[in-house]
Scaffold this motif. Structure first.
Motif, PDB file in Angstrom:
ATOM      1  N   PRO A   5      -2.360 -38.063 -29.255  1.00 16.23           N
ATOM      2  CA  PRO A   5      -2.674 -36.808 -28.561  1.00 16.23           C
ATOM      3  C   PRO A   5      -1.660 -36.524 -27.444  1.00 16.23           C
ATOM      4  O   PRO A   5      -1.218 -37.430 -26.743  1.00 16.23           O
ATOM      5  CB  PRO A   5      -4.074 -37.058 -27.976  1.00 16.23           C
ATOM      6  N   THR A  63      -2.345 -33.762 -25.306  1.00 18.13           N
ATOM      7  CA  THR A  63      -3.073 -32.734 -24.546  1.00 18.13           C
ATOM      8  C   THR A  63      -2.765 -32.808 -23.062  1.00 18.13           C
ATOM      9  O   THR A  63      -3.052 -31.855 -22.328  1.00 18.13           O
ATOM     10  CB  THR A  63      -4.586 -32.909 -24.746  1.00 18.13           C
ATOM     11  N   GLY A 102      -3.024 -28.219 -25.768  1.00 15.33           N
ATOM     12  CA  GLY A 102      -4.203 -28.238 -26.665  1.00 15.33           C
ATOM     13  C   GLY A 102      -4.149 -29.371 -27.624  1.00 15.33           C
ATOM     14  O   GLY A 102      -5.002 -29.487 -28.474  1.00 15.33           O
TER      15      GLY A 102
END
Length: 471
Positions: free
Chosen positions: A464, A466, A471
């Motif tokens: 990830p 983010t 996002g």
């Protein structure tokens, strides 16, 4: 005459002004006096009733009350003209008594700062900050944490620093405003200290140096890095920003040498941090400012001390780097440190230290002597603590050619294509820590130099991102 505590001054035409002191006569001026100068000087101080005698070569005497005190003046013929002797009638001035330094009991300040040191060790912290007007502050897992203690005054900090400094260090700190030193508490550890001053007052910063030296295996140093310790000559650099654990890595490498070779290991440090006991090797540890004047002085002298392995705590200046390169070329294994973040920037930093006309020669010397660079970065470990990411450059023909030809920007590419030989880029080291779950992807991104490259790899491997707000 009064300033030099002389007994008399003699004015004689054709000679310099002379001072008599302790039965010895010495000239006070380079130029000889003329008759007109002697008469002119005497006319300034002779009482009116004796002025007519100045041109008669008659002997006479008088007392002159000058601003510094009374002087007996005897005027008499000299060198066919007139001369004079001025004898001091000054009252002896007793020497000014030097104020005696008050005796201060430093027991309580020493016990107090040692209590702070024990808190650092007990809490697993790495550093202690003492600042005027603030409570003590420690660094835990990279974060500064304020202790539940009263604010420290300038006097309290000065007394605590004084209690653990040698008299020479304390005098140097008061004179210069900065001092590096070390202090050890048995059973707790050594502390590398820096005493300084800022706008608020005295301050001190201390780094905990554990008593136990961590092994190369504990630190996760690869077999290829460990193999550098078996070389008989060459330059090995451990680099990284301040607080990245360079000293810990160097201590582990020296400890490996100490346990596997039968040689003389000489360390030059400021100050001595990890203390090595001689095992299979003979260990000599010298501290700059205590056992030697400077790194370059000690390194130059080292060649006469029969070393096999030399550790230079910091390659600070051009001359120290030059001597280290020469030493590495002449049959010694030299370990050193620089404050650089990547292997390629380490090579550039060394070369850029030198004037342009010397750089081609230094490139050749560095290409022939450099054996490896370990550039390390400390990262926040998941769950607390810190872990090091190691970028590793091992010299081979391709690397040596790039250094010699001034194409250091191509070194990362060579590292990428020589992974099997043990070379590791910083991005690869960070990604490996992410895949092991040791650090978060965000931490890897923050510590990376090539942020675009590591971000693309994180996304490609499904981690990830983010933390960037995408996002």
């Amino acid at each position: 005459m009064k300033a030099q505590a002389g007994e008399a001054v003699r004015l004689t035409p054709g000679q310099p002004i002379a001072l008599r002191k302790n039965g010895q006569v010495k000239p006070l001026t380079k130029e000889a006096l003329s008759e007109q100068q002697v008469v002119g000087l005497l006319r300034e101080i002779t009482p009116p009733q004796f002025l007519d005698r100045l041109g008669s070569q008659a002997e006479f005497a008088f007392t002159y009350d000058g601003p510094e005190g009374a002087v007996e003046v005897q005027v008499a013929p000299a060198n066919g003209s007139i001369g004079a002797s001025l004898r001091s009638l000054f009252s002896p001035v007793p020497p000014r008594a030097q104020p005696r330094e008050p005796v201060i009991d430093l027991t309580q300040p020493r016990e107090r700062i040692e209590r702070f040191f024990r808190i650092v060790a007990d809490q697993g912290a790495s550093d202690l900050h003492l600042r005027t007007g603030r409570p003590p502050i420690v660094r835990e897992s990279g974060d500064l944490v304020t202790l539940d203690e009263p604010d420290l005054t300038a006097e309290e900090i000065e007394l605590m620093l004084r209690s653990i400094m040698t008299p020479a260090d304390f005098a140097a700190w008061r004179e210069d405003g900065d001092i590096d030193f070390a202090y050890e508490i048995e059973g707790v550890g050594r502390f590398r200290g820096n005493g300084a001053r800022d706008r608020a007052g005295p301050m001190g910063v201390f780094r905990l140096i554990p008593n136990a030296i961590r092994s190369v295996d504990d630190l996760g140093l690869s077999k290829e890095v460990q193999a550098l310790c078996q070389l008989t000559k060459g330059l090995v650099l451990v680099t990284g920003p301040t607080g990245s654990g360079k000293s810990t890595t160097l201590a582990a490498l020296v400890d490996l040498v100490n346990g596997t070779r039968t040689d003389h290991v000489l360390t030059i440090e400021d100050p001595i941090e990890f203390v090595h006991q001689s095992r299979q090797c003979v260990i000599t540890q010298r501290q700059v400012g205590t056992h030697t004047r400077s790194f370059k002085t000690a390194l130059r002298a080292a060649l006469r001390e029969d070393p096999d392995v030399i550790l230079v705590g910091e390659l600070r200046d051009l001359e120290t780097i030059a001597i280290a390169l020469e030493t590495a070329e002449t049959g010694h294994l030299v370990f050193g440190t620089l404050h650089t973040t990547t292997a390629a920037s380490t090579v550039d930093r060394i070369i850029d230290q030198f004037p342009t006309d010397r750089q081609p020669q230094i490139r050749v010397m560095l290409a022939e002597s450099l054996r490896g660079v370990v550039a390390q970065t400390l990262c926040r470990r998941v769950g607390g603590g810190r872990v090091a990411a190691y970028e590793i450059l091992l010299s081979n023909h391709a690397v040596a050619n790039l250094i010699r030809e001034g194409k250091t920007f191509q070194i990362p590419s060579v590292m990428q294509t020589n992974r099997k030989a043990g070379m590791v880029t910083l991005n690869d080291a960070l990604l490996e820590l992410v895949e092991k779950g040791s650090i978060e992807p965000r931490e890897a991104y923050l510590k990376a130099v090539d942020k675009g490259g590591i971000l693309a790899t994180l996304k490609a491997r499904g981690f990830p991102t983010t933390f960037l707000g995408d996002g």
